[in-house]
Write an enzyme that holds these catalytic residues in place. Structure first.
Site, PDB file in Angstrom:
ATOM      1  N   VAL A 137       7.771   7.265  17.044  1.00 34.03           N
ATOM      2  CA  VAL A 137       7.403   7.872  15.812  1.00 34.03           C
ATOM      3  C   VAL A 137       6.124   8.637  15.900  1.00 34.03           C
ATOM      4  O   VAL A 137       5.962   9.712  15.569  1.00 34.03           O
ATOM      5  CB  VAL A 137       7.306   6.816  14.661  1.00 34.03           C
TER       6      VAL A 137
ATOM      7  N   LYS B   9       0.843  -1.207   0.087  1.00 33.25           N
ATOM      8  CA  LYS B   9      -0.046  -0.082  -0.150  1.00 33.25           C
ATOM      9  C   LYS B   9       0.803   1.147   0.078  1.00 33.25           C
ATOM     10  O   LYS B   9       0.673   2.214  -0.744  1.00 33.25           O
ATOM     11  CB  LYS B   9      -0.779  -0.248   1.277  1.00 33.25           C
ATOM     12  N   ASN B  10       1.863   1.158   0.967  1.00 33.78           N
ATOM     13  CA  ASN B  10       2.574   2.430   0.971  1.00 33.78           C
ATOM     14  C   ASN B  10       3.555   2.904  -0.107  1.00 33.78           C
ATOM     15  O   ASN B  10       4.195   4.035  -0.379  1.00 33.78           O
ATOM     16  CB  ASN B  10       3.546   2.620   2.532  1.00 33.78           C
TER      17      ASN B  10
ATOM     18  N   ARG C 270      -8.436  -0.458   5.302  1.00 33.41           N
ATOM     19  CA  ARG C 270      -7.465   0.608   4.674  1.00 33.41           C
ATOM     20  C   ARG C 270      -6.121  -0.072   4.443  1.00 33.41           C
ATOM     21  O   ARG C 270      -5.518   0.528   3.471  1.00 33.41           O
ATOM     22  CB  ARG C 270      -7.377   1.881   5.668  1.00 33.41           C
TER      23      ARG C 270
HETATM   24  C1  UD1 Z   1       4.083   6.876   6.445  1.00 29.25           C
HETATM   25  C2  UD1 Z   1       3.525   5.573   6.273  1.00 29.25           C
HETATM   26  C3  UD1 Z   1       2.858   5.143   7.596  1.00 29.25           C
HETATM   27  C4  UD1 Z   1       4.127   4.886   8.364  1.00 29.25           C
HETATM   28  C5  UD1 Z   1       4.735   6.272   8.793  1.00 29.25           C
HETATM   29  C6  UD1 Z   1       5.929   5.992   9.413  1.00 29.25           C
HETATM   30  C7  UD1 Z   1       2.583   5.900   4.102  1.00 29.25           C
HETATM   31  C8  UD1 Z   1       1.373   5.930   3.195  1.00 29.25           C
HETATM   32  N1  UD1 Z   1       2.379   5.926   5.160  1.00 29.25           N
HETATM   33  O1  UD1 Z   1       3.291   8.013   6.833  1.00 29.25           O
HETATM   34  O2  UD1 Z   1       2.177   3.840   7.326  1.00 29.25           O
HETATM   35  O3  UD1 Z   1       3.270   4.715   9.764  1.00 29.25           O
HETATM   36  O4  UD1 Z   1       5.118   6.644   7.382  1.00 29.25           O
HETATM   37  O5  UD1 Z   1       6.925   4.963   9.288  1.00 29.25           O
HETATM   38  O6  UD1 Z   1       3.630   5.883   3.571  1.00 29.25           O
HETATM   39  N2  UD1 Z   1       6.108  14.587  10.795  1.00 29.25           N
HETATM   40  C9  UD1 Z   1       6.123  15.836  11.143  1.00 29.25           C
HETATM   41  N3  UD1 Z   1       6.243  16.748   9.930  1.00 29.25           N
HETATM   42  C10 UD1 Z   1       5.885  16.328   9.022  1.00 29.25           C
HETATM   43  C11 UD1 Z   1       5.836  14.849   8.643  1.00 29.25           C
HETATM   44  C12 UD1 Z   1       5.692  14.087   9.688  1.00 29.25           C
HETATM   45  O7  UD1 Z   1       6.683  16.499  12.109  1.00 29.25           O
HETATM   46  O8  UD1 Z   1       5.716  17.331   7.911  1.00 29.25           O
HETATM   47  C13 UD1 Z   1       6.252  13.797  11.982  1.00 29.25           C
HETATM   48  C14 UD1 Z   1       4.960  13.204  12.157  1.00 29.25           C
HETATM   49  O9  UD1 Z   1       4.122  13.460  12.958  1.00 29.25           O
HETATM   50  C15 UD1 Z   1       5.306  11.693  12.807  1.00 29.25           C
HETATM   51  C16 UD1 Z   1       6.814  11.446  12.075  1.00 29.25           C
HETATM   52  O10 UD1 Z   1       6.967  12.542  11.446  1.00 29.25           O
HETATM   53  O11 UD1 Z   1       5.571  11.850  14.234  1.00 29.25           O
HETATM   54  C17 UD1 Z   1       6.685  10.311  10.985  1.00 29.25           C
HETATM   55  O12 UD1 Z   1       5.806  10.738   9.990  1.00 29.25           O
HETATM   56  P1  UD1 Z   1       5.972  10.292   8.357  1.00 29.25           P
HETATM   57  O13 UD1 Z   1       7.283   9.800   8.532  1.00 29.25           O
HETATM   58  O14 UD1 Z   1       5.838  11.655   7.601  1.00 29.25           O
HETATM   59  O15 UD1 Z   1       4.855   9.264   8.039  1.00 29.25           O
HETATM   60  P2  UD1 Z   1       3.912   9.444   7.042  1.00 29.25           P
HETATM   61  O16 UD1 Z   1       4.435   9.595   5.662  1.00 29.25           O
HETATM   62  O17 UD1 Z   1       2.412  10.130   7.353  1.00 29.25           O
END
Ligand code: UD1
Length: 426
Positions: free
Chosen positions: A327, A22-23, A397
């Site tokens: 995380v 999915k990801n 999902r």
């Molecule tokens: C992706 C995955 C999700 C997984 C996550 C962490 C997809 C579709 N989803 O989610 O399944 O759980 O990686 O491995 O690939 N953060 C910030 N600012 C930002 C973006 C993120 O502070 O602009 C923080 C978030 O709040 C969180 C951490 O970074 O605490 C990780 O988030 P991120 O790696 O961005 O996860 P996703 O891309 O949303």
């Protein structure tokens, strides 16, 4: 809302092909916008999140067919750069459209994304990266207006290796003029898959899998056919389900290299795992041991997406285990539900203390998010008696008809839809 009914205590046996990731599929589908044309993407699972992504592409003017696990999508004619609020609200990954739409159309209007309630889920790093490439982002009255007459390559340092921000910036940078360097990039296998997709498209991206990604912008892109990588989280979920039921299963279409931290942990617990190429055999006849300490972290650390399922597995291990979640701060909502099944888990801030119990027993529990739901299914497969897992849509999902996957391994699991049971075993 659908509910799963599970009669536990049946060891899982047999073989299964693991679905595509999915990801990986979500950003790749978003990236089809970068160059207009007709794409065929293989191994795309039927999931709610994929459906929402395809619906968004369709509101932008693309056409698609998703049959079996193949998506045909045509992004030749884009007619809109606005993503409706109702669709944005359904899935966090809708944010991935920012990079490709900015790259192709120079603008996008959207609202803040939804997704699982597992923490704050900020998007500041997506904004930081796109602004560094020349985009102006204005947020007012619930809408985010993002515009760029011309994107220009730049150096971007991510304060945290966010998966989504890394992917969004990579995609925008493909259509930017000059070179973009992303420092402290996320290193997940799905990012490598996106790089491979982009390079086949004609882009020039290197470094994915390391913490520095370099993208040289180009205008010469063309549509392609592509197969996404296997889903390492689904494979891990099946592995733990087999181990907790003391079963013996063979998984096909897996990439063990993507699962090293989980294989290390389950190996330490005493689960027997063999693998070669894309096949993995899991055997667990003996009781397994607790594990002193697991800390979730960005890849190649232990995946936060496996935390809940691993906790379910450890709830019946011999001894006490500790899991620290670093995380997502809100990712322990499954603890109350696991305790309802007889687990003995205590949470202090971002650390869970799991005292292994001899057995779990069936109850009605609620899937509060996608992986929490998968964890409850794992626990239910081992529990005595019948468990009902409500709010099944969360599980849909990320798992393509999970009841069929587990039924084919001998589990007694049934989907209850509008108070009626589908006949898959119970
Ligand atoms: C992706 C995955 C999700 C997984 C996550 C962490 C997809 C579709 N989803 O989610 O399944 O759980 O990686 O491995 O690939 N953060 C910030 N600012 C930002 C973006 C993120 O502070 O602009 C923080 C978030 O709040 C969180 C951490 O970074 O605490 C990780 O988030 P991120 O790696 O961005 O996860 P996703 O891309 O949303």
């Amino acid at each position: 809302m659908d509910t799963f009914a599970i009669k536990g205590g049946v060891p899982l046996y047999g073989g299964l092909r693991v679905q595509g990731a999915k990801n990986a599929a979500l950003p790749i589908l978003a990236a089809t916008i970068l160059a207009g044309g007709s794409y065929t993407i293989y191994d795309v699972p039927h999931l709610l999140d994929i459906k929402v992504m395809l619906e968004i592409l369709s509101t932008l003017g693309a056409t698609y067919v998703h049959k079996d696990s193949t998506v045909h999508v045509d992004t030749t004619n884009l007619t809109s750069a606005y993503i409706p609020h109702e669709l944005m609200g359904q899935m966090r990954s809708s944010i991935f459209l920012m990079g490709p739409l900015l790259g192709r159309c120079g603008e996008i209007v959207l609202s803040r994304p939804g997704g699982c309630a597992i923490g704050e889920r900020r998007i500041n790093l997506h904004f930081k990266g796109l602004e560094a490439l020349g985009a102006t982002i204005v947020e007012e009255e619930g809408f985010i207006h993002c515009k760029a007459d011309k994107l220009k390559g730049n150096a971007v340092f991510l304060d945290y290796p966010s998966v989504g921000a890394t992917e969004n910036i990579m995609m925008a940078a493909v259509r930017a003029e000059g070179e973009t360097i992303i420092y402290n990039a996320a290193r997940e296998p799905e990012i490598v898959d996106l790089q491979n997709f982009l390079n086949q498209l004609g882009a020039r991206v290197r470094g994915a899998g390391s913490d520095t990604i370099v993208v040289s912008g180009t205008k010469h892109l063309h549509s392609i056919d592509y197969k996404v990588i296997p889903d390492r989280i689904v494979a891990g979920t099946l592995l733990l389900a087999s181990a907790i039921t003391k079963g013996e299963i063979e998984l096909h279409n897996v990439n063990p290299q993507h699962m090293i931290s989980l294989l290390d942990i389950t190996g330490q617990c005493g689960v027997e795992i063999e693998y070669a190429h894309d096949i993995m055999k899991v055997k667990s006849k003996k009781d397994f041991k607790a594990i002193n300490r697991i800390v979730t972290a960005p890849y190649p650390g232990f995946p936060t997406d496996m935390q809940a399922q691993t906790m379910a597995f450890l709830s019946v291990a011999q001894g006490c285990s500790i899991i620290k979640e670093t995380v997502f701060e809100g990712r322990f909502r499954h603890v109350t539900e696991l305790n309802r099944l007889g687990a003995d888990i205590y949470v202090d801030l971002n650390t869970a203390f799991i005292r292994g119990v001899p057995r779990l027993s069936g109850a009605t529990v609620e899937a509060t998010d996608l992986r929490a739901g998968a964890a409850l299914i794992i626990a239910a497969l081992a529990a005595e008696g019948e468990t009902r897992v409500t709010e099944a849509y969360h599980i849909d999902r990320g798992y393509d008809t999970i009841e069929k996957q587990f039924s084919c391994l001998g589990a007694r699991i049934t989907r209850m839809e509008n108070d009626s049971f589908h006949s898959t075993g119970i």
